[in-house]
Design a protein around this motif. Structure first.
Motif, short mmCIF file in Angstrom:
data_model
loop_
_atom_site.label_atom_id
_atom_site.label_comp_id
_atom_site.label_asym_id
_atom_site.label_seq_id
_atom_site.Cartn_x
_atom_site.Cartn_y
_atom_site.Cartn_z
N THR A 1 0.53 -0.80 -0.15
CA THR A 1 -0.09 -0.45 0.25
C THR A 1 0.76 1.07 0.26
OG1 THR A 1 -1.76 -0.88 1.08
CG2 THR A 1 -1.43 1.37 1.49
N ASN A 2 1.80 1.09 0.81
CA ASN A 2 2.73 2.29 0.76
C ASN A 2 3.91 2.52 -0.32
OD1 ASN A 2 1.36 2.88 3.43
ND2 ASN A 2 2.79 2.44 4.70
N GLU B 1 2.65 2.05 -3.44
CA GLU B 1 2.14 2.78 -3.92
C GLU B 1 1.69 3.86 -3.81
OE1 GLU B 1 -2.04 0.66 -4.66
OE2 GLU B 1 -1.15 -1.00 -5.08
N ILE B 2 1.24 4.85 -3.07
CA ILE B 2 1.74 6.27 -2.74
C ILE B 2 2.84 6.43 -2.97
CG2 ILE B 2 2.39 6.33 -0.63
CD1 ILE B 2 0.19 8.70 -0.77
N SER B 3 4.24 6.13 -2.77
CA SER B 3 5.09 6.30 -2.93
C SER B 3 5.53 6.77 -4.46
CB SER B 3 6.54 5.65 -1.96
OG SER B 3 6.27 5.55 -0.65
N ALA C 1 4.25 6.26 -6.37
CA ALA C 1 2.87 8.00 -7.42
C ALA C 1 3.01 9.12 -7.88
CB ALA C 1 0.99 7.86 -6.83
N GLY D 1 6.43 9.35 -1.40
CA GLY D 1 5.27 9.15 -0.28
C GLY D 1 4.84 9.52 -0.10
N ALA E 1 3.35 13.21 -1.62
CA ALA E 1 1.98 12.85 -2.51
C ALA E 1 0.60 12.99 -1.44
CB ALA E 1 2.05 11.65 -3.66
N ARG E 2 0.90 12.47 -0.14
CA ARG E 2 0.29 11.98 1.63
C ARG E 2 0.03 13.85 1.73
NH1 ARG E 2 1.09 11.97 6.21
NH2 ARG E 2 -0.92 10.29 7.55
N SER F 1 -2.63 13.47 -1.63
CA SER F 1 -3.35 12.26 -2.72
C SER F 1 -4.26 12.07 -1.86
CB SER F 1 -2.10 11.64 -2.46
OG SER F 1 -1.69 11.02 -3.10
N ARG G 1 -4.95 8.72 -2.31
CA ARG G 1 -4.44 6.97 -1.87
C ARG G 1 -4.59 7.42 -0.76
NH1 ARG G 1 -2.73 4.21 -6.48
NH2 ARG G 1 -1.95 6.18 -8.72
N VAL H 1 -3.32 5.18 2.85
CA VAL H 1 -1.97 4.43 3.38
C VAL H 1 -2.18 4.20 4.48
CG1 VAL H 1 0.06 5.60 5.22
CG2 VAL H 1 -0.51 6.57 2.68
#
Length: 425
Positions: free
Chosen positions: A199-200, A202-204, A206, A244, A247-248, A252, A254, A256
């Protein structure tokens, strides 16, 4: 080992999904529960909040909106309701709910003498009144009052253990216990750790696709031309974790998988471990064991310093990652212990000035420091108790770090928020 089931329950309750920064998510969750109790959206609400909650929500973007701050988060929660979504409550935001939130009058007061993680929201409609409080953990309701009567707070969304932060357990766990536990994991925990790092990641990844925030991760990631050494892998890992966070913290949508109630810490203790494990080609079982080490060491350190404090969580999470890196490189228990001492000798005092887009800078810098700590310890080099606050072993050093966090940085924390509030007037 003893207490294995308790540790399993701890990880299951701590490693959960959250959308966006967890302080605004917590504020939104509290507002959402108030709406659920009222049965409709109120026109106004009163909010009491701790200093650290206020600080950590001021500068971070709220997903599915272009807003920041406690007031906005509570208003959005009051508009959207559906608190059963937990820290992903703002998934339900749409144009209608955003417009509704704008019409809610929010009065905010900083509460003194409360836990560092504390928020209370109260509101009335023509027919009902409601008050909801979250404290100590981002999704733990400590009090719910409807129409003047106490309601079962259903203290958290997790039933596996009484408290998702088991202080007694974390106080007693040693580094040796953590290693022993991590080398004999149940299938449930393996699956949980798989979800955490995937999961983490993916956002990283992205975060590399757009110019989020300062683009710390993207900038530093693109400066490394291939991975030709362990050090390259560590620097690439640091950049990807920062990506990550870029984005977060910039909004974002997505999710986390968090650690210690923090998405940034969740990213920091998973993504870099996965990157180094892939470079070393250690295999899946070794990766999962390494992840359990970083997750648990981070929880132990948070238990010592408190979830929200003036001491930066990216730093303490990076200590956990450094220990895990040392483990992946075949380091002994003594070398892992030395790694902790080297980290505490280096970056103790790095402040938390709230959640915001520049958190990625602190994550990257702390992980680069982690690589230095590991390289030193693997060469037999360790900061000794002659070095400032460093103790003769990691247990003593962590105890000293805790003292600094609770006693030494109290006035620092007040000063940080004072500066932040004055800037925004």
């Amino acid at each position: 080992m003893e207490r294995r089931k308790e540790i399993d329950a701890l990880l299951k309750s701590e490693l959960t999904l959250a959308l966006g920064c967890t302080e605004p998510a917590c504020a939104a969750l509290t507002g959402a529960r108030v709406k659920d109790e009222l049965g409709e959206t109120p026109k106004r609400a009163k909010v009491k909040v701790s200093r650290d909650m206020m600080k950590n929500a001021m500068g971070v973007s709220i997903p599915n909106s272009n807003l920041t701050g406690i007031s906005a988060a509570v208003a959005l929660g009051l508009a959207v309701g559906n608190s059963s979504r937990g820290l992903s409550v703002l998934e339900g935001l749409d144009d209608e709910k955003r417009a509704e939130a704008k019409g809610i009058d929010i009065e905010v007061e900083i509460e003194s003498g409360c836990p560092s993680l504390f928020i209370e929201v109260s509101a009335k409609t023509e027919d009902h009144s409601a008050l909801c409080t979250i404290e100590n953990e981002h999704d733990r309701f400590s009090r719910i009052i409807k129409d003047g009567k106490e309601v079962d707070a259903n203290v958290s969304f997790f039933s596996e253990c009484e408290s998702s932060l088991n202080s007694d357990l974390l106080d007693e766990l040693t580094l040796k216990d953590v290693i022993e536990y991590s080398e004999n994991l149940t299938d449930d925990i393996k699956d949980l750790l798989d979800r955490a790092y995937s999961t983490n990641l993916e956002i990283s990844y992205a975060g590399l696709e757009e110019d989020w925030g300062l683009s710390v991760g993207k900038t530093m990631f693109n400066m490394i031309d291939g991975i030709k050494s362990t050090d390259d892998a560590m620097r690439k890992a640091a950049a990807l974790a920062a990506s990550g966070s870029d984005a977060r913290m910039s909004g974002s949508c997505r999710p986390v998988m968090i650690n210690s109630g923090s998405g940034n810490q969740g990213i920091t203790v998973t993504v870099p471990v996965a990157v180094l494990a892939a470079y070393l080609n250690v295999g899946h079982e070794k990766l999962i064991s390494a992840l359990s080490i970083s997750e648990l060491v981070a929880l132990i350190l948070t238990n010592k310093k408190a979830r929200l404090s003036a001491l930066c969580g990216a730093f303490t999470a990076s200590i956990a990652t450094a220990v895990s890196w040392c483990y992946l490189l075949g380091g002994s228990l003594e070398e892992m212990d030395a790694t902790i001492n080297n980290m505490i000798a280096n970056l103790t005092g790095i402040i938390c000035d709230g959640a915001k887009k520049t958190c990625a800078l602190k994550i990257y810098s702390s992980l680069i420091a982690a690589s230095v700590a590991v390289h030193l310890s693997m060469k037999g080099k360790s900061a000794s108790n002659e070095s400032g606050i460093v103790g003769s072993n990691s247990f003593e050093s962590i105890k000293n770090l805790s003292t600094i966090s609770h006693e030494g940085m109290e006035e620092t924390d007040k000063t940080i928020l004072k500066i932040m509030i004055e800037k925004n007037r």
